[in-house]
Design a protein around this motif. Structure first.
Motif, mmCIF file in Angstrom:
data_model
loop_
_atom_site.group_PDB
_atom_site.id
_atom_site.type_symbol
_atom_site.label_atom_id
_atom_site.label_comp_id
_atom_site.label_asym_id
_atom_site.label_seq_id
_atom_site.Cartn_x
_atom_site.Cartn_y
_atom_site.Cartn_z
ATOM 1 N N GLN A 3 55.155 38.993 27.355
ATOM 2 C CA GLN A 3 53.774 39.210 26.935
ATOM 3 C C GLN A 3 53.036 39.992 28.023
ATOM 4 N N ILE A 4 52.239 40.964 27.600
ATOM 5 C CA ILE A 4 51.445 41.746 28.552
ATOM 6 C C ILE A 4 50.004 41.278 28.444
ATOM 7 N N LEU A 5 49.474 40.787 29.559
ATOM 8 C CA LEU A 5 48.115 40.228 29.573
ATOM 9 C C LEU A 5 47.141 41.184 30.242
ATOM 10 N N LEU A 6 45.935 41.257 29.686
ATOM 11 C CA LEU A 6 44.866 42.061 30.273
ATOM 12 C C LEU A 6 43.584 41.248 30.221
ATOM 13 N N ASN A 7 42.934 41.117 31.370
ATOM 14 C CA ASN A 7 41.662 40.408 31.439
ATOM 15 C C ASN A 7 40.515 41.409 31.482
ATOM 16 N N ALA A 8 39.437 41.088 30.783
ATOM 17 C CA ALA A 8 38.274 41.973 30.731
ATOM 18 C C ALA A 8 36.998 41.133 30.745
ATOM 19 N N GLN A 9 35.897 41.804 31.015
ATOM 20 C CA GLN A 9 34.578 41.165 30.948
ATOM 21 C C GLN A 9 33.714 41.967 29.987
ATOM 22 N N GLU A 10 32.769 41.283 29.369
ATOM 23 C CA GLU A 10 31.823 41.990 28.520
ATOM 24 C C GLU A 10 30.969 42.878 29.426
ATOM 25 N N ARG A 11 30.709 44.106 28.979
ATOM 26 C CA ARG A 11 29.989 45.068 29.814
ATOM 27 C C ARG A 11 28.539 45.177 29.359
ATOM 28 N N VAL A 27 36.782 50.008 35.023
ATOM 29 C CA VAL A 27 36.871 51.048 33.993
ATOM 30 C C VAL A 27 36.115 50.553 32.771
ATOM 31 N N PRO A 28 35.131 51.342 32.290
ATOM 32 C CA PRO A 28 34.449 50.941 31.060
ATOM 33 C C PRO A 28 35.378 51.129 29.860
ATOM 34 N N GLY A 29 35.169 50.305 28.843
ATOM 35 C CA GLY A 29 35.996 50.404 27.656
ATOM 36 C C GLY A 29 35.318 49.768 26.469
ATOM 37 N N VAL A 30 36.023 49.805 25.353
ATOM 38 C CA VAL A 30 35.510 49.196 24.132
ATOM 39 C C VAL A 30 36.697 48.613 23.374
ATOM 40 N N VAL A 31 36.475 47.465 22.726
ATOM 41 C CA VAL A 31 37.482 46.920 21.817
ATOM 42 C C VAL A 31 36.869 46.944 20.420
ATOM 43 N N TYR A 32 37.657 47.396 19.442
ATOM 44 C CA TYR A 32 37.163 47.479 18.065
ATOM 45 C C TYR A 32 38.329 47.286 17.112
ATOM 46 N N GLY A 33 38.026 47.142 15.865
ATOM 47 C CA GLY A 33 39.045 47.006 14.828
ATOM 48 C C GLY A 33 38.329 46.993 13.497
ATOM 49 N N PRO A 38 32.519 46.504 17.372
ATOM 50 C CA PRO A 38 32.805 47.086 18.684
ATOM 51 C C PRO A 38 32.113 46.295 19.802
ATOM 52 N N LEU A 39 32.872 46.039 20.866
ATOM 53 C CA LEU A 39 32.355 45.270 21.990
ATOM 54 C C LEU A 39 32.636 46.063 23.263
ATOM 55 N N SER A 40 31.576 46.332 24.047
ATOM 56 C CA SER A 40 31.730 47.064 25.307
ATOM 57 C C SER A 40 32.332 46.157 26.364
ATOM 58 N N LEU A 41 33.327 46.685 27.086
ATOM 59 C CA LEU A 41 34.056 45.906 28.085
ATOM 60 C C LEU A 41 34.061 46.624 29.429
ATOM 61 N N GLN A 42 34.389 45.869 30.465
ATOM 62 C CA GLN A 42 34.739 46.457 31.745
ATOM 63 C C GLN A 42 36.012 45.778 32.217
ATOM 64 N N CYS A 83 39.692 65.168 34.491
ATOM 65 C CA CYS A 83 40.640 66.286 34.481
ATOM 66 C C CYS A 83 41.030 66.736 35.894
ATOM 67 N N LEU A 84 40.242 66.391 36.899
ATOM 68 C CA LEU A 84 40.564 66.816 38.265
ATOM 69 C C LEU A 84 41.383 65.781 39.022
ATOM 70 N N ASN A 85 40.898 64.547 39.087
ATOM 71 C CA ASN A 85 41.615 63.549 39.898
ATOM 72 C C ASN A 85 42.393 62.526 39.054
ATOM 73 N N HIS A 86 42.383 62.697 37.729
ATOM 74 C CA HIS A 86 43.131 61.847 36.792
ATOM 75 C C HIS A 86 42.724 60.371 36.828
ATOM 76 N N SER A 87 41.575 60.059 37.404
ATOM 77 C CA SER A 87 41.118 58.665 37.384
ATOM 78 C C SER A 87 40.718 58.298 35.955
ATOM 79 N N MET A 88 40.829 57.018 35.644
ATOM 80 C CA MET A 88 40.529 56.554 34.289
ATOM 81 C C MET A 88 39.015 56.498 34.097
ATOM 82 N N LEU A 89 38.543 57.127 33.020
ATOM 83 C CA LEU A 89 37.103 57.160 32.743
ATOM 84 C C LEU A 89 36.700 56.138 31.686
ATOM 85 N N HIS A 90 37.558 55.937 30.667
ATOM 86 C CA HIS A 90 37.195 55.053 29.557
ATOM 87 C C HIS A 90 38.451 54.715 28.774
ATOM 88 N N VAL A 91 38.527 53.487 28.260
ATOM 89 C CA VAL A 91 39.679 53.087 27.449
ATOM 90 C C VAL A 91 39.195 52.481 26.136
#
Length: 196
Positions: A3-11, A27-33, A38-42, A83-91
């Motif tokens: 199992q792959i686990l990922l922990n997040a917080q509401e943003r 990294v800011p993100g969103v979970v939806y389905g 949609p819920l904003s996450l960090q 596009c320059l340093n390949h850091s993650m901007l949003h998931v």
């Protein structure tokens, strides 16, 4: 399969102020389905990076949101990088319902080597890098492995219809499409340069 686990917080931080969030290692993100508002996450950047290395975009991830009861089963649907340093901007994470079929792109993995290509007498053309499928989330294959050692003649090819899939997995990509093919290596014409 582990199992792959990922922990997040509401943003709470939104808009242009998310730069501060990224600078502090999140990294800011969103979970939806289709059944999920949609819920904003960090998500901590280091843990997200590790999960992406383990899961890619087509392995199920167990998402735990701090302060929320239970966990959600999600897939990575989109990852934006600088596009320059390949850091993650949003998931973007998509919540799946384990009893409902989903569509997904499954990567093609080339294994081994064609004897002709190895010997330098031919070129290998990979026409498709992923295959679109439909299945239940629990049946999602990690990759389609193609053994190149069986490609021994010029014009030998593996078509989508040649791929083996488990019961319950339906390939949506056109079955007549070429995945990989061995091509003749064309002799380069050498033109003599005449100096005046």
């Amino acid at each position: 399969m582990e199992q792959i686990l990922l922990n997040a917080q509401e943003r709470q931080i939104k808009g242009k102020t998310v730069k501060q969030l990224r600078r502090s290692g999140w990294v800011p993100g969103v979970v939806y389905g289709h059944r999920t508002e949609p819920l904003s996450l960090q998500i901590e950047a280091r843990s997200l990076q590790k999960v992406l290395q383990d899961a890619g975009t087509n392995r199920l991830i167990t998402l735990n949101i701090e302060g929320s009861p239970g966990s959600k089963m999600v897939l990575v649907r989109d990852l934006q990088r600088d596009c320059l340093n390949h850091s993650m901007l949003h998931v973007d994470l998509y919540e799946v319902i384990m009893t409902e079929r989903i569509t997904a792109e499954v990567p093609v993995e080339l294994v081994g080597e064609s004897p002709l290509v190895k010997g330098g007498g031919a070129l290998l053309l990979q026409a498709l890098s992923s295959i679109e499928i439909e299945c239940l989330p629990g049946d999602l294959p990690e990759a389609f492995a193609i053994d190149l050692s069986s490609l021994t003649q010029i014009d030998d090819a593996v078509l989508v219809s040649d791929l083996q899939v488990a019961e319950g997995v339906q390939i949506l990509t056109d079955p007549d499409e070429v995945v990989v093919k061995v091509l003749a290596q064309e002799e380069e014409e050498v033109e003599e340069v005449v100096e005046d």
